[in-house]
Every structure is written in structure tokens, then in C-alpha cells.
Design an enzyme around this catalytic site. Sequence first.
Site, PDB file in Angstrom:
ATOM      1  N   ASN A   9      -8.282   1.566   7.069  1.00 54.38           N
ATOM      2  CA  ASN A   9      -7.067   0.820   7.383  1.00 54.38           C
ATOM      3  C   ASN A   9      -7.030  -0.600   6.844  1.00 54.38           C
ATOM      4  OD1 ASN A   9      -5.929   2.993   8.721  1.00 54.38           O
ATOM      5  ND2 ASN A   9      -6.943   2.472  10.638  1.00 54.38           N
ATOM      6  N   CYS A  10      -8.013  -0.992   6.069  1.00 56.12           N
ATOM      7  CA  CYS A  10      -8.066  -2.340   5.501  1.00 56.12           C
ATOM      8  C   CYS A  10      -7.023  -2.477   4.383  1.00 56.12           C
ATOM      9  CB  CYS A  10      -9.480  -2.574   4.966  1.00 56.12           C
ATOM     10  SG  CYS A  10      -9.665  -4.054   3.986  1.00 56.12           S
ATOM     11  N   ASP A  11      -6.299  -3.600   4.349  1.00 55.74           N
ATOM     12  CA  ASP A  11      -5.278  -3.824   3.324  1.00 55.74           C
ATOM     13  C   ASP A  11      -5.876  -3.854   1.918  1.00 55.74           C
ATOM     14  OD1 ASP A  11      -3.228  -3.881   5.158  1.00 55.74           O
ATOM     15  OD2 ASP A  11      -3.234  -6.068   5.346  1.00 55.74           O
ATOM     16  N   MET A  13      -8.503  -2.279   0.932  1.00 57.16           N
ATOM     17  CA  MET A  13      -8.839  -0.897   0.609  1.00 57.16           C
ATOM     18  C   MET A  13      -7.598  -0.148   0.128  1.00 57.16           C
ATOM     19  SD  MET A  13     -12.074  -0.469   0.999  1.00 57.16           S
ATOM     20  CE  MET A  13     -12.043   1.285   0.757  1.00 57.16           C
ATOM     21  N   LYS A  14      -6.471  -0.370   0.784  1.00 58.54           N
ATOM     22  CA  LYS A  14      -5.232   0.300   0.389  1.00 58.54           C
ATOM     23  C   LYS A  14      -4.828  -0.102  -1.031  1.00 58.54           C
ATOM     24  CE  LYS A  14      -3.604   0.833   5.106  1.00 58.54           C
ATOM     25  NZ  LYS A  14      -2.686   0.402   6.140  1.00 58.54           N
TER      26      LYS A  14
END
Length: 166
Positions: A9-11, A13-14
Site C-alpha cells: 500500500n505504499c505510494d 511502491m505503486k
Amino acid sequence: MIKVFGIKNCDTMKKAFAWLVANDIAYEFVDYKKAGIAEARLPDWDQSAGWEKLLNTRGLRWRKLTDEERSAVDREKALKLMAQYPSLIKRPVLDTGSQLIVGFSPENSADQLKWVTASSAASSSRASTFVVPSSISVLPGSRCRLTATISRRWPSCWVKPPPSPR
């Protein structure tokens, strides 16, 4: 294939996932917070990249640490903190097999992963034989590119129509 370690859910990572997909780079994602493998890999990551690069001092978890935990951080203390709080590890950690890339920015990743992009393009042009389930129809003359999903149970298929004649 690249292994991407991080928290789903890390930005950041996205953004990394979107960049990898846009550049047609195959990867396997490992959520080290859920899998609990960060502690086992930390010594190798430290040797490859250095604890200073791995330790995320800009995140919320770092700010939530006590002053005592944040003071006088050395290698041993940093590795202990990252094992205890996996969200202190900078994300993503990309393991290409020959190099370890910590953190993500599109510009740096493009330079560091240039050879991966080239090898992915070369491997995608090779012909492979797959058993395609009967529920998937492929039109004659169309190009079908199969890539394995993360679960590796069933391949997913994207069918591109043939180029229109000029």
C-alpha cells in the site's frame, strides 16, 4: 526476473509498479511486512547497498520512534530497528540478481534497469508454447503475449490485433 520487495500500500511502491508495467519489465512482488523475510535478507542487503541507504528516515515510522531509538544510530542498531519495524526499510528494494536497487525514481530506475528492459524485450520476442485454456480465444493472425501472473497458476493473455494494412 526482478524481485521487488516492499509494502503493497505504499505510494512509492505503486509508482514503481506502474513504471515496471509501463516499461514491460517482469517482476515478482514480495511484501516483506507480511512475509516476514526482511530480517533474513537484511544482512545481504546491508552488504550490497549499505544500511544508510536502506534506513528510511523520512517516513512516519521513523518519526514515531523515541528520541532514544533515533539517537546514535550505527549499523547494528539500524539493522535491529529495521528487523523490528520493517516499514523503516526504504522502498522499494529491487533485486535484479546482479544488483540491488534501493528506493525509486523514474529517472534513476530507467538508467539502472536499462539492461533489464533490453533483456525483457529480447525474451518477449522468443516463441514459446503454452496451453491456452479453451475459454480464451485468439484470432488467427493476432499476436498473443503471455506472461505469468504473480501466483503463477494461470497465464494471463493480452491479444493485440495485427497491424492494419497500409
